[in-house]
Enzyme design. Structure first.
Site, PDB file in Angstrom:
ATOM      1  CD  GLN A 223      -3.136  -0.658   2.194  1.00 43.71           C
ATOM      2  OE1 GLN A 223      -2.757  -0.592   3.356  1.00 43.71           O
ATOM      3  NE2 GLN A 223      -4.413  -0.541   1.860  1.00 43.71           N
ATOM      4  CB  SER A 224       1.088   4.189   0.852  1.00 42.01           C
ATOM      5  OG  SER A 224      -0.144   4.238   1.538  1.00 42.01           O
ATOM      6  NE  ARG A 225       1.599   2.996  -6.879  1.00 40.93           N
ATOM      7  CZ  ARG A 225       0.329   2.587  -6.813  1.00 40.93           C
ATOM      8  NH1 ARG A 225      -0.127   1.973  -5.740  1.00 40.93           N
ATOM      9  NH2 ARG A 225      -0.477   2.791  -7.822  1.00 40.93           N
ATOM     10  CG  LEU A 226       5.149   3.355   1.699  1.00 40.10           C
ATOM     11  CD1 LEU A 226       4.698   3.608   3.136  1.00 40.10           C
ATOM     12  CD2 LEU A 226       6.402   4.186   1.374  1.00 40.10           C
TER      13      LEU A 226
END
Length: 252
Positions: A223-226
């Site tokens: 998620q959240s490009r993490l």
């Protein structure tokens, strides 16, 4: 008169999200990846584990599909194309192709470095392989060549891969040829050459290419490009010629 009214600075595509012309991209939520999930000895074994999981999932139609990238020297220009992984062994990743007239052959003749990228969207996983490429022996290539359907073996002999096909002017009333007739003619010549023969030899210009990895990255969407990213990098061989690897987490 201009074909369209878009200005030079206008965007023809902007932030597409799946089927939406514009919107927020979906989040990656299907898994996590930690160091303890990974094989601690070799990226080859870790790749085999992930590949087998992709096959068992029945979600990834063709997990063997990957992008092969090469770069020509001295220009440094990079070219990429989709290919199929056909073999995995203790040394590396093997694909098969034309190495006579193709662009990849031209690139590799000046620069042996190449990369493979696997993208399994349904599992939100990506694998990047970087290493040196080397040709398989004719005997090794023949073993795989014999597994191909006859039409594909005929095609391998027939195609001068990446060569420009010039149209042939047909008889009056024929549809305009766009160059395909040249290729069709080469196929007919090859079919005549091997008529009645089932054991077709592998062409000298065609065969296997093994990418011997120097680094392999395993990527799991989060998620959240993490995202979770781990990279194996090859260490200098030990005196006993045992290959060892470092394993580190990378920032997304």
């Amino acid at each position: 008169m201009a074909l369209h009214s878009a200005s030079v600075n206008s965007k023809l595509i902007f932030a597409p999200a799946g089927k939406e012309s514009h919107g927020q991209a979906e989040q990656f939520t299907r898994g996590i990846l930690t160091r303890s999930d990974l094989d601690q000895t070799s990226p080859i074994w870790q790749f085999h584990k992930w590949f087998a999981a992709a096959q068992r999932s029945e979600l990834v139609a063709h997990p063997e599909t990957c992008c092969l990238s090469t770069a020509s020297l001295p220009s440094g220009r990079v070219s990429s194309r989709m290919v199929y992984l056909k073999e995995l062994d203790a040394e590396g990743f093997v694909i098969y192709s034309n190495f006579g007239t193709s662009k990849k052959a031209q690139d590799l003749s000046t620069n042996p470095w190449a990369s493979l990228t696997f993208w399994w969207e349904e599992l939100e996983r990506q694998i990047r392989v970087e290493g040196r490429a080397s040709r398989l022996t004719r005997e090794e290539s023949q073993k795989y060549f014999d597994t191909r359907v006859r039409g594909s073996r005929i095609g391998a002999w027939s195609s001068r891969q990446s060569q420009v096909l010039k149209p042939i002017q047909g008889d009056a009333g024929d549809e305009e040829d766009d160059g395909r007739r040249v290729l069709d003619g080469w196929v007919k010549e090859t079919e005549k050459r091997f008529e009645g023969e089932e054991n077709i030899p592998v062409p000298d210009f065609w065969g296997g290419l093994r990418i011997i990895p120097e680094s392999v990255e395993f990527w799991q969407g989060r998620q959240s490009r993490l995202h979770d990213r781990f990279i194996y990098e090859k260490k200098a061989p030990t005196e006993e010629s045992v290959q060892e690897w470092t394993l580190e987490r990378l920032s997304p």
